[in-house]
Enzyme design. Sequence first.
Site, short mmCIF file in Angstrom:
data_model
loop_
_atom_site.label_atom_id
_atom_site.label_comp_id
_atom_site.label_asym_id
_atom_site.label_seq_id
_atom_site.Cartn_x
_atom_site.Cartn_y
_atom_site.Cartn_z
N TYR A 285 -26.63 50.02 18.66
CA TYR A 285 -27.24 49.12 17.69
C TYR A 285 -26.72 47.69 17.87
CZ TYR A 285 -22.82 49.03 15.12
OH TYR A 285 -21.51 48.85 14.78
N ILE A 315 -23.24 53.75 5.60
CA ILE A 315 -23.75 53.14 4.38
C ILE A 315 -25.07 53.81 3.98
CG2 ILE A 315 -22.61 50.91 4.71
CD1 ILE A 315 -25.18 49.83 5.91
N PHE A 357 -30.49 46.22 11.37
CA PHE A 357 -29.97 47.01 12.47
C PHE A 357 -31.11 47.34 13.44
CE2 PHE A 357 -27.01 47.83 9.03
CZ PHE A 357 -25.77 47.77 9.68
#
Length: 570
Positions: A285, A315, A357
């Site tokens: 990423y 997260i 992302f």
Amino acid sequence: MAFGARGWRPRSLLLLLLWVTGQAAPVAGLGVSSELQIERRFVPDECPRTVRSGDFVRYHYVGTFPDGQKFDSSYDRDSTFNVFVGKGQLIAGMDQALVGMCVNERRFVTIPPNLAYGSEGVSGVIPPNSVLHFDVLLMDIWNSEDQVQIQTYFKPPTCPRTIQVSDFVRYHYNGTFLDGTLFDSSHNRMKTYDTYVGIGWLIPGMDKGLLGMCVGEKRIITIPPFLAYGEEGDGKDIPGQASLVFDVALLDLHNPKDSISVENKVVPENCDRRSQSGDFLRYHYNGTLLDGTLFDSSYSRNHTFDTYIGQGYVIPGMDEGLLGVCIGERRRIVVPPHLGYGEEGRGNIPGSAVLVFDIHVIDFHNPSDSISITSHYKPPDCSLLSKKGDYLKYHYNASLLDGTLLDSTWNLGKTYNIVLGFGQVVLGMDMGLREMCVGEKRTVIIPPHLGYGEAGVDGEVPGSAVLVFDIELLELVAGLPEGYMFIWNGEVSPNLFEEIDKDGNGEVLLEEFSEYIHAQVASGKGKLAPGFNAEMIVKNMFTNQDRNGDGKVVAEEFKLKDQEAKHDEL
């Protein structure tokens, strides 16, 4: 004492009346009395607006008599003179002289007595029939009918969303007065200004000026004082009745009600399985803020990010955004702060930041997964199938799920040889080679817990990697029954000890024992387990017979292992 006001007034009131804010002023021929003299000593290159009757102005001035003697100055009070123009709040000459001025314009004005304090003057300050000189610098101008002015000077090519009431924004700004004087800057603090829009957290003009902005947009917002800090100012840096100019760059935008957004960039044509909660993913990423600022990248570490999904290891926004992906898929996941790192942020991620992302899924598996076997070719005669103990010779290509080649026996030009079921390869490979016939070609996919696990192989196989083996079995040598390392291929001699003890001394040494066993194998009467070190097998067989460990075997120690017919082992 301040001057420029009309008529005699008490000192305190007169001071207020002479502090004026201004815009561009007309010169002779533009409605100004012929007795009034105006010298435009400096005119700025840009003058979007000039003073008109009815405007409110803020200006600095120095008042002198013709001989140069100063009688008043706003600079001495460190405060501009603030007043309405054309409403009788100034002496007539000043009311006329300010009209048409630009902000930052400087004028030298000569006012005759009949347009100033006339034959009366001001007792003790302005003699009767005095000509007055004013050196005026206009700082600010606005009108009660003004609204917020917006000038966009940069707008990004794409603008999927704009600021609306109740949105939370992060932006940088420079705050100046109309004359360009800087009074505040988020850039100087190296921290964005973070706030809700349209719910009273900002001055009214800023609440209006931010609406409709895109992330990445840059605009200049000009706010009249009655939509800013009004007559009082802020008590610190912003004086009363000041127009404010904000040069704003919007970095971030979200609403507390937002969920994540997912944009699929590349989805493979073949997607046999999509990720589910509980899967273990390996992905690369780039993590950026909404304005494109990079805050993290797995590529820079040359190592994938490896994690379980749907179980709180990442997260919440990523836990959700990684569900339903295919191996090899590329997608963009936009995570609002309440599903990211919240108001506090983390490391180089600011508080209340929206995160972007761009991910590339390398592989995923589930801890409950077994191997997957796909047979691509089987020869017509595929009756003899591999089993534990068989000696196999095969070729393979080993790769990751994304196609990255790890190893190839074809490239090395030699087969890989193992005894099946004896731990000579990873468990998944051992399972994948079972029940395979010579000439068969198959693909075996091995999850990491049946491969090289979390550690991988340093410099060769990444940790937690799913492995793909393309295999072709070239040769199979049948092994011995389970538990045997040597068998007889016929009847066992009833005088076996005597045959081994060639010198007839009643003792068999290792050399005699080894010579005899190898002779039986060479003649086809016996068979050693294929794929193992023959000398080590023979030595172990001898040690098993040498029960007292004295290095020799006597008749009383010598025994056969009784099992199935024709499968006796010493």
